[in-house]
Design a protein around this motif. Structure first.
Motif, mmCIF file in Angstrom:
data_model
loop_
_atom_site.group_PDB
_atom_site.id
_atom_site.type_symbol
_atom_site.label_atom_id
_atom_site.label_comp_id
_atom_site.label_asym_id
_atom_site.label_seq_id
_atom_site.Cartn_x
_atom_site.Cartn_y
_atom_site.Cartn_z
ATOM 1 N N ARG A 185 0.824 -1.210 0.000
ATOM 2 C CA ARG A 185 0.000 0.000 0.000
ATOM 3 C C ARG A 185 0.862 1.266 0.000
ATOM 4 N NH1 ARG A 185 -4.477 0.613 3.883
ATOM 5 N NH2 ARG A 185 -3.413 -0.672 5.376
ATOM 6 N N ASP A 186 1.999 1.222 0.709
ATOM 7 C CA ASP A 186 2.925 2.372 0.684
ATOM 8 C C ASP A 186 3.327 2.679 -0.744
ATOM 9 O OD1 ASP A 186 2.959 2.456 3.411
ATOM 10 O OD2 ASP A 186 5.062 1.879 3.647
ATOM 11 N N LEU A 187 3.673 1.592 -1.453
ATOM 12 C CA LEU A 187 4.154 1.765 -2.823
ATOM 13 C C LEU A 187 3.051 2.369 -3.691
ATOM 14 C CD1 LEU A 187 6.613 1.136 -4.647
ATOM 15 C CD2 LEU A 187 5.446 -0.962 -5.306
ATOM 16 N N ARG A 188 1.849 1.811 -3.546
ATOM 17 C CA ARG A 188 0.739 2.305 -4.358
ATOM 18 C C ARG A 188 0.367 3.744 -3.971
ATOM 19 N NH1 ARG A 188 -3.467 -1.627 -3.709
ATOM 20 N NH2 ARG A 188 -2.292 -3.172 -4.845
ATOM 21 N N ASP A 189 0.341 4.006 -2.673
ATOM 22 C CA ASP A 189 -0.043 5.346 -2.202
ATOM 23 C C ASP A 189 0.934 6.428 -2.676
ATOM 24 O OD1 ASP A 189 -2.205 4.235 -0.868
ATOM 25 O OD2 ASP A 189 -1.350 4.446 1.147
ATOM 26 N N THR A 190 2.224 6.064 -2.731
ATOM 27 C CA THR A 190 3.216 7.103 -3.053
ATOM 28 C C THR A 190 3.510 7.208 -4.543
ATOM 29 O OG1 THR A 190 4.936 5.483 -2.573
ATOM 30 C CG2 THR A 190 4.452 7.073 -0.844
ATOM 31 N N PRO A 196 -0.664 11.519 -5.283
ATOM 32 C CA PRO A 196 0.115 10.566 -4.487
ATOM 33 C C PRO A 196 0.377 11.119 -3.092
ATOM 34 C CG PRO A 196 1.524 11.675 -6.068
ATOM 35 C CD PRO A 196 0.114 12.075 -6.398
ATOM 36 N N LEU A 197 0.599 10.203 -2.162
ATOM 37 C CA LEU A 197 0.905 10.628 -0.798
ATOM 38 C C LEU A 197 2.228 11.383 -0.800
ATOM 39 C CD1 LEU A 197 0.704 10.491 2.339
ATOM 40 C CD2 LEU A 197 1.906 8.318 2.201
ATOM 41 N N ARG A 198 2.193 12.613 -0.343
ATOM 42 C CA ARG A 198 3.442 13.349 -0.119
ATOM 43 C C ARG A 198 3.206 14.387 0.959
ATOM 44 N NH1 ARG A 198 3.869 18.399 -1.929
ATOM 45 N NH2 ARG A 198 2.226 19.071 -3.352
ATOM 46 N N LYS A 199 4.283 14.765 1.581
ATOM 47 C CA LYS A 199 4.178 15.749 2.657
ATOM 48 C C LYS A 199 4.001 17.117 2.022
ATOM 49 C CE LYS A 199 7.337 17.778 6.036
ATOM 50 N NZ LYS A 199 7.447 19.010 5.263
ATOM 51 N N ALA A 200 3.016 17.879 2.483
ATOM 52 C CA ALA A 200 2.863 19.258 1.999
ATOM 53 C C ALA A 200 4.075 20.055 2.470
ATOM 54 C CB ALA A 200 1.576 19.868 2.571
ATOM 55 N N ASP A 201 4.493 21.030 1.679
ATOM 56 C CA ASP A 201 5.704 21.797 2.029
ATOM 57 C C ASP A 201 5.596 22.426 3.410
ATOM 58 O OD1 ASP A 201 6.760 21.135 -0.376
ATOM 59 O OD2 ASP A 201 6.091 22.979 -1.389
ATOM 60 N N ASP A 202 4.378 22.832 3.771
ATOM 61 C CA ASP A 202 4.217 23.524 5.053
ATOM 62 C C ASP A 202 3.716 22.594 6.167
ATOM 63 O OD1 ASP A 202 1.855 23.239 3.695
ATOM 64 O OD2 ASP A 202 1.048 25.209 4.213
ATOM 65 N N ALA A 203 3.821 21.268 5.960
ATOM 66 C CA ALA A 203 3.377 20.335 7.012
ATOM 67 C C ALA A 203 4.503 20.097 8.024
ATOM 68 C CB ALA A 203 2.964 19.009 6.389
ATOM 69 N N LEU A 204 4.119 19.837 9.255
ATOM 70 C CA LEU A 204 5.088 19.538 10.316
ATOM 71 C C LEU A 204 5.181 18.026 10.426
ATOM 72 C CD1 LEU A 204 3.469 22.037 12.824
ATOM 73 C CD2 LEU A 204 5.557 22.421 11.502
ATOM 74 N N GLU A 205 6.416 17.506 10.317
ATOM 75 C CA GLU A 205 6.583 16.051 10.258
ATOM 76 C C GLU A 205 6.967 15.464 11.614
ATOM 77 O OE1 GLU A 205 8.917 14.823 6.937
ATOM 78 O OE2 GLU A 205 9.180 12.790 7.708
ATOM 79 N N LEU A 206 6.420 14.282 11.904
ATOM 80 C CA LEU A 206 6.783 13.585 13.140
ATOM 81 C C LEU A 206 6.934 12.092 12.864
ATOM 82 C CD1 LEU A 206 7.059 13.898 16.313
ATOM 83 C CD2 LEU A 206 4.698 13.122 16.421
ATOM 84 N N ASP A 207 8.125 11.554 13.152
ATOM 85 C CA ASP A 207 8.324 10.106 13.073
ATOM 86 C C ASP A 207 7.954 9.543 14.449
ATOM 87 O OD1 ASP A 207 9.284 7.497 13.244
ATOM 88 O OD2 ASP A 207 10.942 7.884 11.875
#
Ligand code: DC
Length: 234
Positions: A185-190, A196-207
């Motif tokens: 699903r990761d592969l298909r989503d991205t 496709p799934l991607r982080k918006a430029d202004d999103a705050l990321e958390l692992d």
């Protein structure tokens, strides 16, 4: 909660705890939580039930012709949890199976399905005060959301979370199958062409591989407070 309401987008890979954080934020802020993935799952369930989607094939044309017949709504049950309804039927349990998850990942590649669901999601966010989780919320559904969070975690951690969830729901999956499914699903989503799934430029990321729910929620609320305070000062 004081001040002007905002919309909050929570995006990220599958089984990364998006819904836990999104629900927690909605509860703390008195906002409405919307699970956009449940909508793709409901479309998939509709297609599966009609025999338009099988292990290897999908009858896109049938789905295109009937996409307007699919009405998805949410209702809160007695425990205060949100449940998904497909044409008036409670399908909350049926949409949580691996089959529905796989189907959702596939129908979500179709532009006409996305267009329909994005329209509905944007309408739900018109009055603000919405926390929506998904894959394209910060990039497509609410590109102007005041707060965007992007969650990540390693595939193994995510597969284990999904595995535990399914066991708790009385299913008996193999861990290998669940991990393979997460990766597929990761592969298909991205890599899909449509949003496709991607982080918006202004999103705050958390692992959040090694971070507990309480701490994540505290972080998200801090980000909310920071953004809304800055907003009031401007
Ligand atoms: O978050 P979930 O596992 O319930 O999502 C099911 C599928 O739907 C997932 O493979 C990706 C897709 N999806 C999407 O494409 N866009 C969204 N906003 C939400 C989910």
């Amino acid at each position: 909660m004081q001040g002007k309401k905002i919309n909050i987008a929570v995006d990220g890979y599958s089984s990364c705890g998006k819904s836990t954080i999104a629900k927690g934020l909605a509860r703390e802020l008195g906002y409405t939580y919307i699970d956009s993935g449940a909508m793709y799952r409901a479309v998939a369930l509709f297609a599966i039930r009609n025999g338009w989607i099988s292990e290897s094939e999908m009858d896109e044309e049938q789905l295109r012709q009937h996409v307007a017949d699919i009405h998805i709504t949410f209702k809160t049950n007695h425990q205060g949890e949100q449940e998904t309804y497909l044409n008036g039927e409670n399908v909350e349990q049926q949409i949580r199976t691996l089959e529905a998850a796989n189907g959702a990942s596939r129908v979500s590649t179709l532009g006409f399905v996305r267009k329909e669901l994005v329209n509905q999601q944007q309408l739900m966010g018109k009055q603000k005060g919405v926390v929506m989780d998904g894959r394209d919320i910060g990039t497509v559904v609410f590109p102007d959301a005041e707060l965007k969070l992007f969650l990540t975690a390693s595939p193994d951690v995510r597969a284990l979370r999904r595995f535990d969830e399914m066991k708790a729901n009385g299913e008996n999956p193999s861990f290998g199958d669940v991990l393979a499914n997460v990766k597929e699903r990761d592969l298909r989503d991205t890599t899909r062409e449509e949003s496709p799934l991607r982080k918006a430029d202004d999103a705050l990321e958390l692992d959040n591989s090694d971070i507990g729910i309480e701490e994540q929620l505290r972080w998200a609320l801090e980000m909310f407070n920071k953004i809304t305070t800055e907003d009031e000062q401007n």
